[in-house]
Design a protein around this motif. Sequence first.
Motif, short mmCIF file in Angstrom:
data_model
loop_
_atom_site.label_atom_id
_atom_site.label_comp_id
_atom_site.label_asym_id
_atom_site.label_seq_id
_atom_site.Cartn_x
_atom_site.Cartn_y
_atom_site.Cartn_z
N GLU A 38 2.77 7.17 4.76
CA GLU A 38 2.33 7.49 6.12
C GLU A 38 3.40 7.10 7.14
OE1 GLU A 38 -1.37 5.43 6.50
OE2 GLU A 38 -2.51 7.03 5.54
N VAL A 39 3.96 5.90 6.98
CA VAL A 39 5.00 5.44 7.90
C VAL A 39 6.22 6.34 7.80
CG1 VAL A 39 6.62 3.55 8.36
CG2 VAL A 39 4.20 3.04 7.97
N LEU A 40 6.63 6.66 6.57
CA LEU A 40 7.79 7.55 6.38
C LEU A 40 7.54 8.90 7.03
CD1 LEU A 40 10.55 8.17 5.09
CD2 LEU A 40 9.28 8.99 3.09
N THR A 41 6.37 9.46 6.80
CA THR A 41 6.03 10.76 7.37
C THR A 41 6.07 10.71 8.89
OG1 THR A 41 4.69 11.34 5.45
CG2 THR A 41 4.24 12.54 7.49
N ALA A 42 5.49 9.68 9.46
CA ALA A 42 5.49 9.55 10.93
C ALA A 42 6.91 9.44 11.47
CB ALA A 42 4.65 8.35 11.34
N ARG A 43 7.73 8.67 10.80
CA ARG A 43 9.12 8.49 11.27
C ARG A 43 9.93 9.77 11.15
NH1 ARG A 43 10.28 2.49 8.83
NH2 ARG A 43 9.29 1.38 10.55
N ASN A 50 0.84 -1.18 0.00
CA ASN A 50 0.00 0.00 0.00
C ASN A 50 0.89 1.24 0.00
OD1 ASN A 50 -1.54 2.25 0.94
ND2 ASN A 50 -3.06 0.84 1.73
N LYS A 51 0.91 1.95 -1.10
CA LYS A 51 1.80 3.10 -1.25
C LYS A 51 1.43 4.24 -0.30
CE LYS A 51 3.18 2.00 -5.92
NZ LYS A 51 3.41 2.45 -7.27
N ASP A 52 0.16 4.42 -0.06
CA ASP A 52 -0.26 5.45 0.90
C ASP A 52 0.30 5.12 2.28
OD1 ASP A 52 -1.69 6.47 -1.23
OD2 ASP A 52 -3.66 6.26 -0.28
N ALA A 53 0.21 3.86 2.66
CA ALA A 53 0.70 3.44 3.98
C ALA A 53 2.21 3.62 4.08
CB ALA A 53 0.31 2.00 4.25
N LEU A 54 2.93 3.33 3.00
CA LEU A 54 4.38 3.52 3.02
C LEU A 54 4.74 4.98 3.28
CD1 LEU A 54 5.38 1.26 0.00
CD2 LEU A 54 5.94 0.85 2.41
#
Length: 158
Positions: free
Chosen positions: A143-148, A137-141
């Motif tokens: 999201e994780v990057l942004t959060a990190r 899921n590219k959106d999820a990828l």
Amino acid sequence: EVSKLAAFCGFNGEITEEDVDVASATIGEHSRWDYMNAVADLRADDALAILHDMLSLHTPHQLILNDITTSLRRIASARQIVVEGGNEHDVARESGVPPSRARTLTHQARRMSDGLIGAMYAEVVRTDAALKSTGGNKDALLEVLTARLSSRPQTSSG
């Protein structure tokens, strides 16, 4: 204006007609700039909210990743200038950014270590590879990057 377009598009040696069309379609849309600032300023909640807005508007995933890379490159450049004894005026001159942005970059460069910037780049590289190679899921990828990237680093309490 060409420099702005190159930065906006994630310059790779050639600006195409498609790059101009993408940039022109977002004139007046400040979400991408707000996103980059929220990530760089470690405002995770804001960064994630803006990311969700951009994704709902179908902003290309690679364009978002290019924005993050551009932001990190500017911080890394500012960090080098600061480490060598430079100030915000040097950052403005070398980076070609307005004084207000140079002030922010200088502040960020002073509070971030070389190791932290390297770790942030590593996250971007991992996300880039995952976006290009997995069926995830590219959106999820993103999201994780942004959060990190936009979360404040944890400090040891020892």
